[in-house]
Design a protein around this motif. Structure first.
Motif, PDB file in Angstrom:
ATOM      1  N   GLN A 235       0.822  -1.214   0.000  1.00  0.00           N
ATOM      2  CA  GLN A 235       0.000   0.000   0.000  1.00  0.00           C
ATOM      3  C   GLN A 235       0.857   1.265   0.000  1.00  0.00           C
ATOM      4  O   GLN A 235       0.562   2.226  -0.697  1.00  0.00           O
ATOM      5  CB  GLN A 235      -0.939  -0.030   1.209  1.00  0.00           C
ATOM      6  N   VAL A 238       2.094   1.886  -3.528  1.00  0.00           N
ATOM      7  CA  VAL A 238       1.086   2.461  -4.424  1.00  0.00           C
ATOM      8  C   VAL A 238       0.853   3.923  -4.072  1.00  0.00           C
ATOM      9  O   VAL A 238       0.794   4.792  -4.954  1.00  0.00           O
ATOM     10  CB  VAL A 238      -0.225   1.653  -4.326  1.00  0.00           C
ATOM     11  N   ASP A 243       4.693   2.178  -9.159  1.00  0.00           N
ATOM     12  CA  ASP A 243       3.811   1.174  -9.755  1.00  0.00           C
ATOM     13  C   ASP A 243       4.329  -0.241  -9.537  1.00  0.00           C
ATOM     14  O   ASP A 243       5.456  -0.550  -9.915  1.00  0.00           O
ATOM     15  CB  ASP A 243       3.681   1.405 -11.260  1.00  0.00           C
ATOM     16  N   PHE A 249       3.082  -8.447  -7.942  1.00  0.00           N
ATOM     17  CA  PHE A 249       1.805  -9.148  -7.787  1.00  0.00           C
ATOM     18  C   PHE A 249       2.014 -10.641  -7.579  1.00  0.00           C
ATOM     19  O   PHE A 249       1.365 -11.270  -6.743  1.00  0.00           O
ATOM     20  CB  PHE A 249       0.924  -8.898  -9.013  1.00  0.00           C
ATOM     21  N   SER A 267      -8.943  -9.681  -5.184  1.00  0.00           N
ATOM     22  CA  SER A 267      -8.880  -8.234  -5.388  1.00  0.00           C
ATOM     23  C   SER A 267      -7.545  -7.852  -6.040  1.00  0.00           C
ATOM     24  O   SER A 267      -7.482  -6.915  -6.838  1.00  0.00           O
ATOM     25  CB  SER A 267      -9.112  -7.488  -4.070  1.00  0.00           C
ATOM     26  N   LEU A 268      -6.503  -8.599  -5.710  1.00  0.00           N
ATOM     27  CA  LEU A 268      -5.212  -8.330  -6.357  1.00  0.00           C
ATOM     28  C   LEU A 268      -5.268  -8.655  -7.846  1.00  0.00           C
ATOM     29  O   LEU A 268      -4.734  -7.927  -8.675  1.00  0.00           O
ATOM     30  CB  LEU A 268      -4.113  -9.165  -5.716  1.00  0.00           C
ATOM     31  N   LYS A 270      -7.769  -8.505  -9.753  1.00  0.00           N
ATOM     32  CA  LYS A 270      -8.500  -7.432 -10.424  1.00  0.00           C
ATOM     33  C   LYS A 270      -7.606  -6.220 -10.622  1.00  0.00           C
ATOM     34  O   LYS A 270      -7.537  -5.637 -11.705  1.00  0.00           O
ATOM     35  CB  LYS A 270      -9.724  -7.026  -9.593  1.00  0.00           C
ATOM     36  N   ASP A 271      -6.947  -5.869  -9.523  1.00  0.00           N
ATOM     37  CA  ASP A 271      -6.053  -4.726  -9.532  1.00  0.00           C
ATOM     38  C   ASP A 271      -5.000  -4.885 -10.634  1.00  0.00           C
ATOM     39  O   ASP A 271      -4.660  -3.952 -11.366  1.00  0.00           O
ATOM     40  CB  ASP A 271      -5.364  -4.664  -8.168  1.00  0.00           C
ATOM     41  N   ALA A 274      -6.492  -4.312 -14.011  1.00  0.00           N
ATOM     42  CA  ALA A 274      -6.724  -2.882 -14.182  1.00  0.00           C
ATOM     43  C   ALA A 274      -5.436  -2.159 -14.553  1.00  0.00           C
ATOM     44  O   ALA A 274      -5.445  -1.164 -15.261  1.00  0.00           O
ATOM     45  CB  ALA A 274      -7.308  -2.296 -12.901  1.00  0.00           C
ATOM     46  N   ARG A 275      -4.335  -2.684 -14.070  1.00  0.00           N
ATOM     47  CA  ARG A 275      -3.055  -2.042 -14.348  1.00  0.00           C
ATOM     48  C   ARG A 275      -2.376  -2.594 -15.596  1.00  0.00           C
ATOM     49  O   ARG A 275      -1.254  -2.204 -15.913  1.00  0.00           O
ATOM     50  CB  ARG A 275      -2.101  -2.244 -13.169  1.00  0.00           C
TER      51      ARG A 275
END
Length: 280
Positions: A235, A238, A243, A249, A267-268, A270-271, A274-275
């Motif tokens: 966290q 970020v 990045d 990941f 959730s990771l 997804k993250d 998204a990236r």
RNA sequence: UUUGCCAUGAAUCUUU
């Protein structure tokens, strides 16, 4: 040949080695003699695609053409031999270079240390460090990063730390990579809190951690079961605008999966999408 | 114009 060399380099950078070789032949058919830069560029290109046989063939070619190799020729070949774990051949070339009276420079020394370090020859590297000092060649941040991570991989973490402490106040020899090398070495030895201390010291000293530094400390923490702490660094990373990449990941997802953190894993993932970091 | 073109460092998983 400068123009041809630039074109060859262009193809080499795009991984188009067959096109590069065509230019090499083309220049000769136009009566332009390749020079040492031409050969160095091609040797490096072939080394990058792990074609050591062809790279060494070019090296012998250039010698038979009476084109004198330079220190760059040797660092290029030693680099690729090292990466292919052919340390003995790398060491032979080092001797050949000395026999030719070519003075090793900083990059050559760093490259040789890296080759020796990869193969666990840290004592040989230490000997050569002394020779380097006698030669009046000053080590830089690359040198210490290489030596420290080599010592770490050889499980000589105390020596790694001692070396780091000895040089860390000298200007210009410690940067974020040097710190990360040490943090990784200490982390892999299991000393999680000491790794964290150095991570914090690094920030205090004005070396901004980058994606590799964060991935390293996160890996150390989560492998020790300190999932929360590892995630806290994620966290922080970020929030500080650094990045995460696929390796970051991967590190977290492996750890989460292991302890059954399905929600966080999802959730990771997804993250990650998204990236635009494709999972593998 | 000691011109221009070439070489080196740290993190995850996989492995012999």
């Amino acid at each position: 040949p400068g123009l041809f060399n630039s074109v060859i380099k262009g193809f080499a950078m795009e991984g188009r080695s067959d096109d590069a070789m065509k230019v090499f032949l083309e220049m000769q058919s136009q009566g332009v003699q390749p020079n040492v830069v031409t050969y160095n560029t091609l040797i490096d290109m072939l080394g990058k695609k792990d074609d050591l046989t062809e790279a060494l063939r070019l090296y012998h070619d250039m010698k038979s053409m009476n084109i004198e190799p330079t220190v760059i020729t040797f660092s290029t070949i030693i680099n690729h031999l090292g990466k292919s774990n052919l340390v003995d051949q790398a060491y032979e070339l080092w001797k050949e270079m000395m026999a030719l009276g070519i003075r090793p420079n900083l990059i050559l020394y760093n490259t040789l240390f890296k080759a020796l370090g990869r193969s666990g020859h840290v004592d040989a590297a230490s000997m050569i460090v002394k020779q380097m000092a006698n030669d009046g060649v000053n080590p830089d941040a690359f040198t210490f990063s290489i030596l420290i991570s080599s010592l770490g991989k050889a499980r000589k973490v105390r020596a790694a730390k001692a070396l780091f402490e000895r040089v860390k106040d000298k200007p210009g020899v410690v940067d974020v990579v040097t710190y990360t090398s040490l943090i990784t070495a200490i982390g892999k030895s299991g000393k999680v809190y000491e790794a964290m201390r150095y991570f914090e010291e690094m920030k205090l000293r004005g070396h901004e951690p980058n994606v590799v530094s964060y991935s390293s400390i996160i890996d150390t923490l989560v492998k020790k079961g300190k999932i929360k702490e590892g995630y806290a660094y994620f966290q922080e990373m970020v929030q500080s605008g650094c990045d995460p990449n696929g390796i970051t990941f991967n590190t977290l997802i492996h750890a989460f999966a292991k302890v059954g953190e399905l929600k966080l894993t999802k959730s990771l993932l997804k993250d990650m999408e998204a990236r635009g970091c494709g999972p593998d």
